[in-house]
Design a protein around this motif. Structure first.
Motif, short mmCIF file in Angstrom:
data_model
loop_
_atom_site.label_atom_id
_atom_site.label_comp_id
_atom_site.label_asym_id
_atom_site.label_seq_id
_atom_site.Cartn_x
_atom_site.Cartn_y
_atom_site.Cartn_z
N ILE A 149 -29.44 105.00 4.63
CA ILE A 149 -27.96 104.18 5.47
C ILE A 149 -28.33 103.54 6.41
O ILE A 149 -28.13 101.78 6.55
N ALA A 150 -29.18 103.49 7.30
CA ALA A 150 -30.03 101.89 8.29
C ALA A 150 -29.93 100.80 7.81
O ALA A 150 -30.00 99.94 8.02
N LYS A 151 -30.73 101.01 6.49
CA LYS A 151 -31.13 99.35 5.56
C LYS A 151 -30.04 99.46 4.92
O LYS A 151 -29.49 98.16 5.63
N GLN A 152 -29.03 99.57 4.60
CA GLN A 152 -27.67 99.46 4.37
C GLN A 152 -26.83 98.42 5.52
O GLN A 152 -26.30 97.76 5.00
N LEU A 153 -26.68 99.45 6.22
CA LEU A 153 -26.00 99.01 7.87
C LEU A 153 -26.43 97.82 8.12
O LEU A 153 -25.76 97.11 8.75
N GLN A 154 -27.61 97.52 8.02
CA GLN A 154 -28.05 96.57 8.64
C GLN A 154 -27.58 95.31 8.40
O GLN A 154 -27.79 93.53 8.28
N ASN A 155 -27.10 95.22 6.69
CA ASN A 155 -26.17 94.08 6.38
C ASN A 155 -24.46 94.32 6.33
O ASN A 155 -24.10 95.00 6.30
N GLU A 156 -24.55 92.95 6.80
CA GLU A 156 -23.12 92.38 7.33
C GLU A 156 -22.15 92.93 6.88
O GLU A 156 -20.95 92.81 7.39
N SER A 157 -22.19 92.54 5.44
CA SER A 157 -20.91 92.50 4.46
C SER A 157 -20.83 93.45 3.87
O SER A 157 -19.99 94.25 4.29
N PHE A 158 -21.97 94.20 4.04
CA PHE A 158 -21.72 96.06 3.24
C PHE A 158 -21.02 96.65 4.51
O PHE A 158 -19.95 96.92 4.04
N CYS A 159 -21.49 96.54 5.89
CA CYS A 159 -21.05 97.40 7.00
C CYS A 159 -19.61 96.79 7.19
O CYS A 159 -18.50 97.54 7.36
N GLU A 188 -22.69 99.57 -5.42
CA GLU A 188 -23.51 98.37 -5.45
C GLU A 188 -24.78 97.97 -4.78
O GLU A 188 -25.44 97.65 -4.90
N ALA A 189 -24.56 99.20 -2.90
CA ALA A 189 -25.56 98.98 -2.07
C ALA A 189 -26.54 99.81 -3.29
O ALA A 189 -27.98 99.45 -2.62
N ASP A 190 -26.64 100.53 -4.06
CA ASP A 190 -27.72 101.32 -4.61
C ASP A 190 -27.83 100.58 -5.61
O ASP A 190 -29.44 100.99 -6.21
N GLU A 191 -27.42 99.42 -5.96
CA GLU A 191 -28.01 98.49 -6.76
C GLU A 191 -28.50 97.32 -6.53
O GLU A 191 -29.27 96.17 -6.97
N ASN A 192 -29.05 97.45 -5.06
CA ASN A 192 -29.01 96.02 -4.62
C ASN A 192 -28.38 94.98 -3.94
O ASN A 192 -29.51 94.18 -3.89
N HIS A 193 -27.09 95.49 -4.74
CA HIS A 193 -26.45 93.97 -4.13
C HIS A 193 -26.14 93.27 -2.99
O HIS A 193 -25.83 92.12 -3.22
N PHE A 194 -26.61 94.37 -1.90
CA PHE A 194 -27.07 93.59 -0.62
C PHE A 194 -27.70 93.01 -0.05
O PHE A 194 -28.30 93.54 0.82
N GLY A 195 -28.96 92.68 -1.15
CA GLY A 195 -30.57 92.74 -0.62
C GLY A 195 -31.22 93.39 -0.08
O GLY A 195 -31.00 94.14 -0.24
N SER A 196 -32.04 92.86 0.62
CA SER A 196 -33.22 93.62 1.59
C SER A 196 -34.07 94.48 0.05
O SER A 196 -35.10 95.37 0.35
#
Lengths: 94, 158
Positions: free
Chosen positions: B122-132, B150-158
């Motif tokens: 959760i913390a890792k994905q929330l650091q991505n401003e697009s995802f948030c 999409e987050a699970d498939e690493n579309h938001f980087g990190s």
């Protein structure tokens, strides 16, 4: 002038690991100091003032963390942060 | 731990109606009960446990996000949900901002490392401003599910 730098190692004492509550407490404490504070696990370094970054460390009980404080209050900052990482928890709820 | 491993899609709320903190927690728990992820008979106890945890310090971690959670012996594996509030809810967050985005986690008492791994994701994905940002603007449960995938498939980087 070169800023003082303090490096200390602390081992995560909480049986729940560095979960939300200690991460929040650590970031809030770190924010009280002017020094920059990095928390390093293996080769990953995060900003000690960011709850989200701290939670990504996945630091379970027994994990050694390196605390790096840089700034005029680095001594006090590093000591305070080490104190939080090394505090055992008595509550059962994370 | 990927979102698909702990978020119950059927429990997701995109138009939360709650205005207060306890009400918001109850609305999220009700979503998990309705989805069959939590035992209805345990509902009140779980709401109370989440609120007891909040009394130790708000899980409103700033930037409009909160991660209310508790351990509870009625669950055998970690379950979670997502809630989106368009108007924002006063959750006594660290930065004082209202919360638009909730990630609730209910974990079995004996699995601290799963709880930590779910929080880490959760913390890792929330650091991505697009995802948030996209999550806060989600208009349907399908929008949220798609973003989580999409987050699970690493579309938001990190």
């Amino acid at each position: 002038m070169v800023q003082p730098e303090v490096r200390l190692v602390a081992v995560v004492a909480s049986k729940h690991g560095l979960h939300a509550r200690p991460a929040i407490q650590l970031a809030e404490t770190a924010q009280r100091f002017v020094s920059t504070i990095q928390i390093v696990k293996d080769d990953t370094a995060v900003d000690g003032k960011s709850v989200l970054q701290l939670l990504t460390l996945l630091a379970e009980k027994g994990t050694p963390l390196l605390v790096v404080a840089r700034g005029k209050d680095a001594d006090a900052a590093a000591a305070a942060i080490v104190g939080i990482i090394e505090t055992e928890e008595t509550t059962t709820n994370p | 731990m990927k979102f698909s491993e702990f978020i119950s899609s059927k429990s997701i709320k995109v138009n939360m109606v709650s205005e207060g903190k306890t009400e918001a927690v109850a609305e999220l728990v009700q979503g998990l009960v309705d989805a069959g992820s939590l035992d209805a008979a345990q509902k009140d106890g779980i709401i109370q446990a989440v609120m007891n945890r909040e009394e130790l310090g708000s899980t409103g971690i700033g930037r409009g996000v909160a991660v209310p959670h508790t351990k509870h012996s009625s669950v055998k594996e970690i379950v979670g949900t997502v809630g989106v509030s368009k108007s924002g809810i006063d959750f006594r967050s660290l930065d004082g901002d209202k919360v638009n985005l909730f990630f609730m986690l209910i974990s079995p008492p004996d699995r601290p490392s799963d709880h930590l791994r779910a929080l880490e994701n959760i913390a890792k994905q929330l650091q991505n401003e697009s995802f948030c940002g996209f999550l806060k603007q989600a208009k349907s449960v399908e929008d949220v599910v798609q973003l989580l995938n999409e987050a699970d498939e690493n579309h938001f980087g990190s």
